[in-house]
Design a protein around this motif. Structure first.
Motif, mmCIF file in Angstrom:
data_model
loop_
_atom_site.group_PDB
_atom_site.id
_atom_site.type_symbol
_atom_site.label_atom_id
_atom_site.label_comp_id
_atom_site.label_asym_id
_atom_site.label_seq_id
_atom_site.Cartn_x
_atom_site.Cartn_y
_atom_site.Cartn_z
ATOM 1 N N SER A 1 33.334 -13.652 -70.876
ATOM 2 C CA SER A 1 33.873 -13.577 -69.511
ATOM 3 C C SER A 1 33.662 -14.889 -68.778
ATOM 4 O O SER A 1 34.535 -15.366 -68.067
ATOM 5 N N LEU B 1 36.473 -15.442 -66.056
ATOM 6 C CA LEU B 1 36.587 -14.149 -65.391
ATOM 7 C C LEU B 1 35.318 -13.870 -64.592
ATOM 8 O O LEU B 1 35.311 -13.002 -63.715
ATOM 9 N N ASP B 2 34.267 -14.584 -64.900
ATOM 10 C CA ASP B 2 33.004 -14.409 -64.214
ATOM 11 C C ASP B 2 32.377 -15.790 -64.047
ATOM 12 O O ASP B 2 32.802 -16.759 -64.693
ATOM 13 N N LEU C 1 37.999 -18.141 -56.329
ATOM 14 C CA LEU C 1 38.786 -17.155 -57.092
ATOM 15 C C LEU C 1 40.160 -17.706 -57.444
ATOM 16 O O LEU C 1 40.601 -17.634 -58.598
ATOM 17 N N ALA C 2 40.824 -18.270 -56.463
ATOM 18 C CA ALA C 2 42.186 -18.750 -56.679
ATOM 19 C C ALA C 2 42.189 -19.932 -57.639
ATOM 20 O O ALA C 2 43.065 -20.048 -58.503
ATOM 21 N N ALA D 1 41.639 -18.725 -61.145
ATOM 22 C CA ALA D 1 42.861 -18.083 -61.658
ATOM 23 C C ALA D 1 43.824 -19.141 -62.165
ATOM 24 O O ALA D 1 44.449 -18.984 -63.217
ATOM 25 N N ARG D 2 43.941 -20.218 -61.439
ATOM 26 C CA ARG D 2 44.861 -21.291 -61.824
ATOM 27 C C ARG D 2 44.413 -21.951 -63.119
ATOM 28 O O ARG D 2 45.223 -22.170 -64.038
ATOM 29 N N ARG E 1 42.399 -20.679 -65.349
ATOM 30 C CA ARG E 1 42.467 -19.685 -66.416
ATOM 31 C C ARG E 1 43.888 -19.561 -66.965
ATOM 32 O O ARG E 1 44.130 -19.464 -68.156
ATOM 33 N N ASN E 2 44.855 -19.584 -66.042
ATOM 34 C CA ASN E 2 46.256 -19.437 -66.421
ATOM 35 C C ASN E 2 46.686 -20.576 -67.333
ATOM 36 O O ASN E 2 47.474 -20.369 -68.260
ATOM 37 N N PHE F 1 43.908 -15.147 -73.610
ATOM 38 C CA PHE F 1 43.056 -14.011 -73.954
ATOM 39 C C PHE F 1 43.716 -13.137 -75.006
ATOM 40 O O PHE F 1 44.917 -12.875 -74.959
ATOM 41 N N PHE G 1 42.661 -9.316 -76.355
ATOM 42 C CA PHE G 1 41.696 -8.248 -76.105
ATOM 43 C C PHE G 1 41.661 -7.250 -77.256
ATOM 44 O O PHE G 1 42.625 -7.110 -78.029
ATOM 45 N N ASN H 1 45.932 -4.536 -74.298
ATOM 46 C CA ASN H 1 46.182 -4.720 -72.858
ATOM 47 C C ASN H 1 47.569 -5.251 -72.564
ATOM 48 O O ASN H 1 47.750 -6.209 -71.790
ATOM 49 N N LEU I 1 54.583 -13.005 -68.999
ATOM 50 C CA LEU I 1 53.814 -12.767 -67.775
ATOM 51 C C LEU I 1 52.976 -13.967 -67.313
ATOM 52 O O LEU I 1 53.083 -14.373 -66.145
ATOM 53 N N PRO I 2 52.137 -14.568 -68.135
ATOM 54 C CA PRO I 2 51.315 -15.679 -67.632
ATOM 55 C C PRO I 2 52.165 -16.872 -67.198
ATOM 56 O O PRO I 2 51.772 -17.620 -66.297
ATOM 57 N N TYR J 1 53.275 -16.943 -63.529
ATOM 58 C CA TYR J 1 52.304 -17.328 -62.507
ATOM 59 C C TYR J 1 52.202 -18.846 -62.367
ATOM 60 O O TYR J 1 51.438 -19.339 -61.542
#
Lengths: 806, 230
Positions: free
Chosen positions: B53, B58-59, B78-79, B82-83, B85-86, B91, B93, B97, B110-111, B114
């Motif tokens: 994570s 994610l953490d 956070l934002a 996210a950027r 990470r994108n 990922f 899983f 998912n 999807l990714p 963003y």
């Protein structure tokens, strides 16, 4: 029993959602019972035990200011005169008997103390025709309605309890009314003291003396009992024909008078059926909105129990068993909501009655009686099927895939149904809010329309000198001068004036006139105007601005050429583009001198009662030129509450007139309020209901979005894990909420427009008012957005790690 | 030696719940270089998922530093995370998912949505990713119409289509039978051979052996680092 126990256990586990359901339904049931009590009051406002073959009979007049029972088909339902009624009675073949009455007041004198009481002067057949039996004594005999008959009265239940302490032995006793002895023939039952006869103290049998009554003195309310086999339409056509003949024979008084026979309930107003229908429709809308909201909640609860139900299915439970279980839970919720709703409705009705005050006849007469209770219970009984069946059927579909891991994040069928239900809620709310907003705007328009005078610190009261006194015009003038002088000497009294019509308090008296030397033409062709006989200080007492020329002076009350003051609308109509000062006007009505009156001034238009702000021409003649026995005084005071001076005024008048007490003492503000009281309070009640419906819809949107967020937690966590910014998540969730609002709003707006145009004639509202539609759309959109934002923001803070944890 | 793609220094993660402190990770020092294939193993509760994570942003660590692609990322908002990470992390899983209401194409896309990428470019990348995993012919299908192995291949396509710096796989074969598991592992091997950097958490020693380097965790600490025996 075990099913009920299990249902209670399940609901206890979901107590939060159950509470939302119960409160939402309870509020809608409360609103429904309040509306039901209003409808029930209207249906029983004419206290008729036996309504079979009874109908309302009314004269008609094209002028709205002449309406006594509202409008019907574009004409005013006005009162009827004795001569007209006698002619109808003699010539009608479709109406078996006519029943007529008018409201009046009289002076009751007991032990030398005068008291003003409310009486209904009626034909002798009224109580019998209405189907009542006396509580004690007897009803009128037929011969007691004839001229020269012994004077008898029937005492109302309210007066018997209030004045006689409900003691026995009242029947046969003698009362002095208007200086003449009257025998109490009977005491009427309580059922006859409601609706249109609330506050009436006595019923007095009065002969119809056509020879002495003026044909244009239209104050009678008339009912008719149809001949067996005759229909309302047939009777109406017949009377219309008789009225046409009377127009030809009596052009001076009946030039614009027609006649119509309508269903009994329209005595309360020509559009009463439509009003009742719309009220019932609003109640249905409220219940439907609540049911749509609750259905959504039930779907959400059911979706959360999909796995449980699938396990039960796997163990052998059939679909019917699931539906029965879910419907039982719905029934428990509905029962709780019904009980709470009825309690809320009773409390709400009490609160409304207190707020409306005693001046509001509509709300003063409402009550939470058995019929209303039955309505609440019936709604509660029907509700489970309305809100519970659809979710129960939907959720009970077995789905074996629930028993294994899947990638489905949300049951798409359930989501579509919930979106549709939310859209339905929003649409219904838009319809409700537009309708109520149009009604509210109308009340606001009426309430804020210019009055033309200043009602502050001013009161009005009445003094009526009995005809038996034989007072001629000169003695009336002397009496007036004495009273005015006495009152003006009181401290805190600024000015006093007489008037034949109190603005907003009395219906206008309309008379035909001729202008200058223009050809008169037939009475039907003559212009008509409202006429007021006003004291010298009338305009200054009521602060009616004088725009041109002057008001009355003492010279106008003397023997000089009679003067007249006209309103701006009269000036515009009768002398367009010219100054009317110096011109002449002659009244052409029976009982008025046909003397040319010289215009000396122009004053601001004064808003009349019951005319929705529409103002016609008004002319004012000096009261001394046309004195009447019924004296209406207006008094401007310096006191913040002008009614404080009533005892002093009463005492001063009593020094001049000890036998006749003053009555109907109201502040001008009370009079204004009475004009719109019922509509005003009704508008507030419905606005509150609309806001409640909006709150319910907003809760519905919140619930939908919040539930979707819960259902899609894993998906949202995944999206965040894949790099979606929190703002992107908020936008995605908001679209969940805005989609049904958009669908429901568009369809709702279209339906609202159609309904508004359909009901505009009933409520005299403006269906073309763009502010209403824009305001409703903005309010609903804002509420939906606000409701969606909270769960959307929560979604953006979902921890992807927690969300994706297996 | 070149700068490591990922560098964790004295990373510590403490969870505080109901006044109880749980030390999930303690004094973690790890470097992963570009092109490496690393496996992370350890018993249940040893902190593998927590470490993954943190690696996947994610953490955030309670203490210590985390540098990803020359950027300090431990204290981003956070934002910002996210950027990053994108763009940097893909990922994979254990339970795939995939989003049930989106078809295969949309799930893989999807990714990229963003990133504000143009539709044409997204289409090109998604198609290429699906072809790479052998699922292009099922682009219009919903996840519920695919087998577990096929769903995981779609998840791999989603992870690689954005050309991230690193692929993080959390028990990618945990929900698959051996045949499908082997297929997915072969796919990861192919990606590694093409230059992808992979960090995989797994219980299965068979699959762990696919990685070139092994990190063993126990009670939140790195107790062993070893290279695969060739």
């Amino acid at each position: 029993m075990s099913g009920l126990r299990q249902a209670l256990r399940t609901l206890r586990r979901q107590s939060g959602s159950a509470a939302v359901v119960v409160v939402t339904l309870a509020v809608s049931i409360a609103a429904t019972t309040i509306i039901a009590s209003l409808i029930e009051f209207l249906f029983h406002a004419i206290p008729v035990a036996d309504p079979s073959r009874l109908a309302m009979v009314s004269s008609t007049d094209p002028r709205p200011s002449q309406a006594q029972s509202g409008m019907s088909g574009g004409v005013a339902l006005s009162g009827t005169s004795v001569p007209d009624l006698v002619d109808w009675s003699a010539r009608s073949r479709t109406i078996d008997e006519f029943i007529a009455f008018r409201y009046d007041s009289a002076t009751l004198r007991e032990n030398g103390v005068p008291e003003r009481v409310r009486v209904v002067r009626t034909t002798a057949n009224l109580p019998t025709a209405f189907g009542f039996q006396p509580a004690s004594g007897r009803l009128f005999r037929a011969e007691e309605g004839l001229a020269g008959a012994p004077r008898v009265v029937l005492v109302s239940d309210g007066f018997w309890r209030r004045h006689f302490d409900a003691r026995a032995g009242v029947v046969g006793s003698s009362l002095i009314l208007d200086g003449a002895p009257h025998t109490v023939a009977g005491v009427l039952p309580p059922a006859l003291s409601r609706g249109i006869f609330t506050d009436v103290d006595f019923f007095v049998a009065t002969p119809l003396d056509a020879a002495r009554a003026a044909r244009d003195d239209r104050r009678l309310f008339v009912f008719g009992r149809l001949q067996p086999g005759a229909t309302i339409d047939q009777a109406s056509a017949e009377l219309s024909s008789i009225a046409a003949d009377l127009r030809r024979r009596y052009p001076a008084t009946n030039a614009q008078t027609g006649a119509v026979v309508r269903p009994l309930l329209e005595q309360l107003g020509g559009n009463i059926a439509a009003i009742v229908g719309i009220m019932a429709f609003i109640a249905a809308l409220i219940v439907a909105t609540a049911c749509a909201n609750v259905s959504n909640v039930m779907l959400a609860l059911g979706a959360a129990r999909h796995r449980e139900l699938s396990i039960r299915s796997a163990l052998g439970a059939g679909r019917l068993e699931h539906v029965r279980r879910l419907m039982l839970e719905a029934a428990v919720l509905a029962a709780a909501a019904g009980a709470l709703g009825i309690l809320l409705g009773a409390s709400g009705l009490d609160a409304i009655k207190r707020f409306a005050g005693p001046e509001s006849r509509l709300f003063g007469g409402t009550s939470m009686n058995l019929w209303v209770l039955a309505t609440g219970v019936l709604v509660s009984f029907v509700l489970p099927f309305a809100f519970g069946l659809l979710p129960a059927v939907n959720v009970s579909k077995p789905d074996a895939t629930e028993l294994k891991d899947g990638t489905r994040t949300i049951h798409p069928g359930s989501r579509r149904l919930r979106t549709a239900l939310t859209a339905l809620q929003v649409g219904l709310t838009v319809v409700l809010m537009v309708q109520i907003a149009i009604m509210g705007r109308r009340v606001l328009t009426i309430g804020t329309a210019p009055l033309g005078f200043d009602p502050s610190r001013t009161l009005a009261f009445t003094l009526e000198l009995p005809e038996s006194r034989g007072l001629d015009a000169e003695r009336l003038r002397t009496f007036e001068r004495q009273v005015v002088a006495q009152l003006e000497a009181l401290p805190q009294v600024d000015s006093v004036s007489l008037t034949s019509r109190v603005p907003m308090g009395d219906r206008e008296q309309i008379v035909p006139v001729t202008i200058d030397n223009r050809p008169a033409g037939t009475p039907a062709e003559m212009p008509a105007t409202a006429i007021v006989a006003a004291g010298l200080e009338f305009f200054s007492t009521l602060r009616v601005p004088v725009d041109e020329g002057r008001a009355f002076t003492p010279a106008d009350a003397g023997g000089g050429p009679p003067a007249v003051v006209v309103s701006r609308e009269a000036a515009r109509r009768f002398w367009p583009g010219q100054s009317p000062v110096g011109r002449t006007l002659t009244v052409r009505a029976e009982g008025w001198p046909a003397t040319p009156l010289r215009v000396v001034g122009v004053v601001r238009d004064v808003r009349p009662a019951d005319a929705d702000g529409r103002v016609g021409p008004q002319v004012y003649v000096p009261w001394s030129w046309h004195p009447e026995r019924r004296l209406r005084f207006v008094v401007r005071t310096t006191a913040a509450d002008p009614l404080q001076l009533v005892p002093a005024i009463r005492a001063r008048v009593a020094t001049i007139e000890p036998d006749e007490p003053i009555f109907d003492a109201f502040s001008m503000k009370q009079i204004l309020y009475q004009d719109v009281a019922s509509e005003y309070v009704l508008s507030i009640v419905f606005t509150a209901i609309a806001l409640i419906a909006l709150a319910v819809a907003a809760v519905g949107v919140y619930g939908l979005v919040a539930h979707n967020v819960t259902q899609r937690t894993r998906e949202i966590g995944l999206r965040l894990a894949l790099g979606a910014a929190p703002a992107a998540v908020i936008r995605m969730v908001l679209s969940d909420g805005t989609r049904p609002v958009l669908y429901g709003g568009v369809v709702g707006l279209a339906a609202a427009v159609a309904l508004a145009f359909a009901t505009a004639a009933t409520f005299l509202g403006n269906a073309r008012d763009p502010i209403v539609y824009v305001a409703v759309v903005l309010v609903v959109a804002f509420a939906a957005l606000a409701a969606s934002y909270v769960p959307a923001r929560r979604a953006s803070h979902i921890d992807p790690v927690d969300a994706l944890r297996d | 030696m070149s700068q490591p793609l990922i560098k964790l220094e004295t990373v510590k993660k403490v969870f505080l719940t109901d006044e109880v402190e749980t030390h999930a990770l303690d004094n973690i020092n790890i470097e992963i270089h570009r092109g490496e294939y690393v496996s992370i193993a350890g018993p249940s509760g040893c902190g593998k998922s927590t470490l993954l994570s943190i690696l996947g942003l994610l953490d955030t660590p309670t203490e210590g530093t985390y540098t990803l692609n020359d950027q300090a990322v431990a204290k981003l908002s956070l934002a910002q995370r996210a950027r990053v990470r994108n763009r940097e992390v893909g990922f994979i899983f254990q339970s795939f998912n995939l989003i049930g209401d989106l078809n295969v194409f949309e799930n893989v896309e999807l990714p990229l949505t963003y990133r504000g990428m143009r539709a044409a470019e997204r289409k090109q990348r998604v198609t290429a990713a699906l072809e790479r995993v052998g699922m292009a012919h099922r682009a219009k299908h919903l996840p519920s119409q695919l087998s577990g192995g096929q769903q995981q291949r779609v998840a791999v396509a989603r992870a690689v289509c954005g050309e991230p710096s690193i692929l993080l796989a959390d028990e990618p074969t945990g929900n698959l039978d051996s045949k499908n598991g082997e297929a997915v592992m072969d796919l990861l091997k192919e990606l590694h051979m093409s230059g992808a950097t992979i960090c995989m958490v797994t219980h299965d020693a068979r699959y762990a052996s696919h990685a070139a380097r092994h990190i063993h965790l126990f009670d939140g600490r790195v107790v062993e680092e070893s290279l695969a025996v060739v």
